[in-house]
Design an enzyme around this catalytic site. Structure first.
Site, mmCIF file in Angstrom:
data_model
loop_
_atom_site.group_PDB
_atom_site.id
_atom_site.type_symbol
_atom_site.label_atom_id
_atom_site.label_comp_id
_atom_site.label_asym_id
_atom_site.label_seq_id
_atom_site.Cartn_x
_atom_site.Cartn_y
_atom_site.Cartn_z
ATOM 1 N N SER A 50 0.826 -1.208 0.000
ATOM 2 C CA SER A 50 0.000 0.000 0.000
ATOM 3 C C SER A 50 0.862 1.262 0.000
ATOM 4 C CB SER A 50 -0.905 0.015 1.234
ATOM 5 O OG SER A 50 -0.125 0.281 2.378
ATOM 6 N N ASP A 84 -1.519 -1.042 -3.697
ATOM 7 C CA ASP A 84 -2.823 -0.873 -3.055
ATOM 8 C C ASP A 84 -3.059 0.542 -2.507
ATOM 9 O OD1 ASP A 84 -5.185 -2.232 -2.367
ATOM 10 O OD2 ASP A 84 -4.541 -2.465 -0.290
ATOM 11 N N HIS A 85 -4.306 0.994 -2.580
ATOM 12 C CA HIS A 85 -4.724 2.274 -1.982
ATOM 13 C C HIS A 85 -3.813 3.430 -2.365
ATOM 14 C CE1 HIS A 85 -8.081 1.021 0.459
ATOM 15 N NE2 HIS A 85 -7.394 0.028 0.986
ATOM 16 N N ASP A 106 -7.086 5.025 -5.423
ATOM 17 C CA ASP A 106 -8.107 5.235 -4.395
ATOM 18 C C ASP A 106 -8.448 6.715 -4.238
ATOM 19 O OD1 ASP A 106 -9.786 5.243 -2.270
ATOM 20 O OD2 ASP A 106 -8.405 4.318 -0.846
ATOM 21 N N GLU A 136 -12.215 2.313 -5.738
ATOM 22 C CA GLU A 136 -13.221 2.163 -4.673
ATOM 23 C C GLU A 136 -14.349 3.165 -4.839
ATOM 24 O OE1 GLU A 136 -11.601 1.785 -0.683
ATOM 25 O OE2 GLU A 136 -13.235 2.959 0.161
ATOM 26 N N HIS A 183 -11.624 -0.841 7.693
ATOM 27 C CA HIS A 183 -10.189 -1.139 7.806
ATOM 28 C C HIS A 183 -9.706 -1.164 9.255
ATOM 29 C CE1 HIS A 183 -10.064 0.275 3.526
ATOM 30 N NE2 HIS A 183 -9.183 -0.704 3.449
ATOM 31 N N HIS A 211 -12.580 -4.953 1.150
ATOM 32 C CA HIS A 211 -11.476 -4.388 1.947
ATOM 33 C C HIS A 211 -11.806 -4.534 3.425
ATOM 34 C CE1 HIS A 211 -8.880 -2.125 -1.013
ATOM 35 N NE2 HIS A 211 -9.843 -2.640 -1.776
ATOM 36 N N ASN A 233 -9.191 -8.563 0.648
ATOM 37 C CA ASN A 233 -7.995 -7.869 1.147
ATOM 38 C C ASN A 233 -7.838 -8.019 2.661
ATOM 39 O OD1 ASN A 233 -7.828 -6.938 -1.468
ATOM 40 N ND2 ASN A 233 -7.625 -4.792 -0.917
HETATM 41 O O1 G3H Z 1 -6.445 -2.939 1.292
HETATM 42 C C1 G3H Z 1 -6.160 -3.579 2.312
HETATM 43 C C2 G3H Z 1 -7.186 -4.100 3.179
HETATM 44 O O2 G3H Z 1 -8.401 -3.533 2.982
HETATM 45 C C3 G3H Z 1 -6.793 -4.537 4.538
HETATM 46 O O3 G3H Z 1 -7.723 -4.230 5.549
HETATM 47 O O4 G3H Z 1 -6.134 -4.337 7.435
HETATM 48 O O5 G3H Z 1 -8.552 -4.203 7.841
HETATM 49 O O6 G3H Z 1 -7.576 -6.282 6.902
HETATM 50 P P1 G3H Z 1 -7.488 -4.796 7.017
HETATM 51 ZN ZN ZN Z 2 -8.200 -1.589 1.899
#
Ligand code: G3H
Ligand code: ZN
Length: 282
Positions: A50, A84-85, A106, A136, A183, A211, A233
């Protein structure tokens, strides 16, 4: 086994009806543990890095990306690399050159029109470089540096009609949706809106991404996959395992100084966590 493209894994998971685990890499040991867990489970897996992890590595994506790529290349199961993100354009522009098969851009915290405009531009450029693009719509919430947002707050959840229009307009390959998860949860008691998942899955043609899956109980995850979630995720669950193992080791052996002794425990605990989740995802 060489690194595989994210699109191949997502397509296979969707066709076969299993959930594709995508786990967050922070340190080299996360990458090693994720691959070890996937090998133990005999499942393909995604290593995802990320923007926040890149910030931890002093803004350098190349170092952790190349390390993850090398770990993936030595795996006996198919492994893909996902960025990611990402909000920073300077960051997503590095993805193609560093072995990534996919990027999540994102812009979900921006108003709908801005999210749509920025995502459409990114999709065009990233797809031209052969990358698979996720974005997203709705607000999963709970990301580092974000004001807390309840997964049940009005407007937080993804609207199926808006999702269909957004996917058609942006051309994204996969869509992350807000359906009750959040998250960074350290308890596993998120309740998903399965009726909403079914409505979104029926409305949009692309695979859906869940997510914040660390906070979702096993049976809810399995049900979400049956209902149409494809990429799942998971990040925080690995950090809970990592930190718990280190804490236990340091408490049991307060004189230890060699980090290999306790990081080895942390890596094994993360691998066991990955194996468990992949079993749950089918
Ligand atoms: O993009 C990564 C995830 O959404 C991880 O989420 O840390 O709550 O499992 P989490
Ligand atoms: Zn996420």
């Amino acid at each position: 086994m060489p690194l595989v493209h994210t699109a191949a894994l997502v397509t296979e998971a969707r066709r076969e009806g299993f959930g594709l685990g995508a786990f967050n890499v922070i340190t080299l040991e996360h990458a090693e543990a994720i691959v070890a867990g996937a090998e133990a489970a005999g499942r393909p897996v995604i290593l995802q890095i990320s923007e926040n992890a890149v910030k931890f590595h002093h803004g350098r994506l190349d170092v952790i990306a190349r390390a993850s790529q090398a770990v993936a290349a030595g795996a006996s199961v198919p492994v893909a690399l996902h960025l990611d993100h990402v909000e920073s354009e300077a960051l997503w522009r590095q993805a193609a050159g560093l072995g990534f098969g996919s990027v999540m851009v994102d812009y979900s915290k921006l108003p709908y029109d801005e999210n749509l405009r920025l995502t459409t531009g990114a999709v065009e450029d990233l797809q031209a470089e052969g990358l698979y693009v996720e974005s997203e719509l709705g607000k999963v919430g709970g990301k580092e540096g974000e004001a807390p947002l309840s997964a049940h707050a009005p407007g937080a959840r993804t609207d199926p009609g808006e999702a269909a229009a957004y996917v058609a307009a942006t051309g994204v390959d996969a869509l992350a949706v807000a359906v009750g998860s959040s998250h960074a949860m350290t308890s596993r008691d998120a309740a998903l809106d399965h009726e909403l998942i079914a409505r979104i899955a029926a409305a949009v043609p692309v695979p859906l991404v869940l997510h914040g899956s660390s906070g979702v109980p096993d049976e809810e995850l399995a049900r979400a996959v049956k209902g149409g979630m494809v990429k799942i995720n998971i990040g925080t669950a690995l950090n809970i395992a990592f930190t718990g193992a280190v804490r236990a080791h340091l408490e049991a052996d307060p004189k230890v100084v060699d980090p290999r002794k306790y990081i080895k425990d942390a890596r094994a605990a993360m691998a066991a966590t990955v194996e468990h989740f992949l079993g749950v995802l089918g």
